[in-house]
Design a protein around this motif. Structure first.
Motif, PDB file in Angstrom:
ATOM      1  N   MET A  16     -21.277  14.604 -28.683  1.00 31.50           N
ATOM      2  CA  MET A  16     -20.682  14.872 -27.403  1.00 31.50           C
ATOM      3  C   MET A  16     -20.903  16.329 -27.050  1.00 31.50           C
ATOM      4  N   SER A  17     -21.023  16.588 -25.781  1.00 33.87           N
ATOM      5  CA  SER A  17     -21.258  17.914 -25.261  1.00 33.87           C
ATOM      6  C   SER A  17     -20.079  18.294 -24.370  1.00 33.87           C
ATOM      7  N   VAL A  18     -19.451  19.424 -24.650  1.00 35.99           N
ATOM      8  CA  VAL A  18     -18.324  19.877 -23.834  1.00 35.99           C
ATOM      9  C   VAL A  18     -18.712  21.195 -23.178  1.00 35.99           C
ATOM     10  N   PHE A  19     -18.443  21.288 -21.873  1.00 36.11           N
ATOM     11  CA  PHE A  19     -18.676  22.556 -21.190  1.00 36.11           C
ATOM     12  C   PHE A  19     -17.502  22.853 -20.275  1.00 36.11           C
ATOM     13  N   ARG A  20     -17.373  24.129 -19.916  1.00 35.41           N
ATOM     14  CA  ARG A  20     -16.254  24.594 -19.082  1.00 35.41           C
ATOM     15  C   ARG A  20     -16.789  25.507 -17.992  1.00 35.41           C
ATOM     16  N   LEU A  21     -16.269  25.315 -16.783  1.00 37.13           N
ATOM     17  CA  LEU A  21     -16.610  26.158 -15.637  1.00 37.13           C
ATOM     18  C   LEU A  21     -15.325  26.725 -15.063  1.00 37.13           C
ATOM     19  N   VAL A  75     -29.033   9.641 -26.732  1.00 32.49           N
ATOM     20  CA  VAL A  75     -29.456  11.044 -26.867  1.00 32.49           C
ATOM     21  C   VAL A  75     -28.855  11.585 -28.168  1.00 32.49           C
ATOM     22  N   PRO A  76     -29.687  12.090 -29.074  1.00 32.65           N
ATOM     23  CA  PRO A  76     -29.174  12.564 -30.367  1.00 32.65           C
ATOM     24  C   PRO A  76     -28.265  13.783 -30.218  1.00 32.65           C
ATOM     25  N   ARG A  77     -27.364  13.942 -31.181  1.00 33.59           N
ATOM     26  CA  ARG A  77     -26.374  15.033 -31.156  1.00 33.59           C
ATOM     27  C   ARG A  77     -27.011  16.423 -31.099  1.00 33.59           C
ATOM     28  N   TRP A  78     -28.210  16.571 -31.656  1.00 31.14           N
ATOM     29  CA  TRP A  78     -28.833  17.895 -31.643  1.00 31.14           C
ATOM     30  C   TRP A  78     -29.159  18.328 -30.212  1.00 31.14           C
ATOM     31  N   CYS A  79     -29.109  17.398 -29.268  1.00 31.29           N
ATOM     32  CA  CYS A  79     -29.351  17.720 -27.855  1.00 31.29           C
ATOM     33  C   CYS A  79     -28.080  18.165 -27.130  1.00 31.29           C
ATOM     34  N   LEU A  85     -28.197  21.355 -25.143  1.00 32.36           N
ATOM     35  CA  LEU A  85     -29.012  21.212 -23.932  1.00 32.36           C
ATOM     36  C   LEU A  85     -28.253  20.465 -22.844  1.00 32.36           C
ATOM     37  N   LEU A  86     -27.492  19.430 -23.227  1.00 30.82           N
ATOM     38  CA  LEU A  86     -26.669  18.701 -22.256  1.00 30.82           C
ATOM     39  C   LEU A  86     -25.605  19.616 -21.663  1.00 30.82           C
ATOM     40  N   ALA A  87     -24.982  20.438 -22.511  1.00 32.00           N
ATOM     41  CA  ALA A  87     -23.953  21.373 -22.019  1.00 32.00           C
ATOM     42  C   ALA A  87     -24.561  22.375 -21.047  1.00 32.00           C
TER      43      ALA A  87
END
Length: 147
Positions: free
Chosen positions: A1-6, A117-121, A124-126
């Protein structure tokens, strides 16, 4: 999972910032090959369901979402939480609008998972999420948005 914050600050009132960031159809105006369809009647709120469709014709994918928390700003911050339940895109997003001075501070936190999509990505997703959703947040808030 990819977590991002704005996070953005705006001169808009909290009520106007809330109205703009929870206008689901407006979210896709500048996103290439994407349109949003609201599936539930009435004003937005808890239980609202909508789908962002990205693609051309039959080539694409749906990103269905449901509003699971809806607390408009009043004396305190407003919070909206979306759950994603698609076959391709999963996760959640939480949008908060905090009163700040004569304007507002908007935060957007999202957990984005893409099946296959593999976790190592994840980094890049974030990065892609921060760019795409950051641009959308700036547009939704108009010329008053600043970091």
């Amino acid at each position: 999972m990819s977590v991002f914050r704005l996070e953005r600050r705006t001169d808009l009132t909290p009520a106007e910032a809330w109205r703009r960031v929870t206008d689901w159809r407006a979210h896709a105006v500048d996103v290439p090959l994407t349109r949003v369809r609201v599936l539930t009647p009435g004003p937005p709120g808890r239980g609202t369901r909508f789908t962002a469709r990205t693609g051309v014709g039959p080539l694409g994918f749906d990103d269905p979402m449901t509003v699971v928390c809806w607390e408009p700003p009043g004396a305190g911050p407003g919070v909206c939480r979306l759950e994603k339940s698609g076959r391709v895109v999963l996760g959640w997003a939480e949008i908060a609008v905090h009163p700040e001075g004569s304007g507002a501070r908007v935060t957007w936190v999202e957990e984005l998972r893409v099946r296959g999509v593999p976790r190592w990505c994840d980094p890049l997703l974030a990065l892609a999420g921060r760019r795409v959703f950051g641009r959308e947040l700036d547009r939704l808030l108009g010329g008053s948005a600043r970091r």
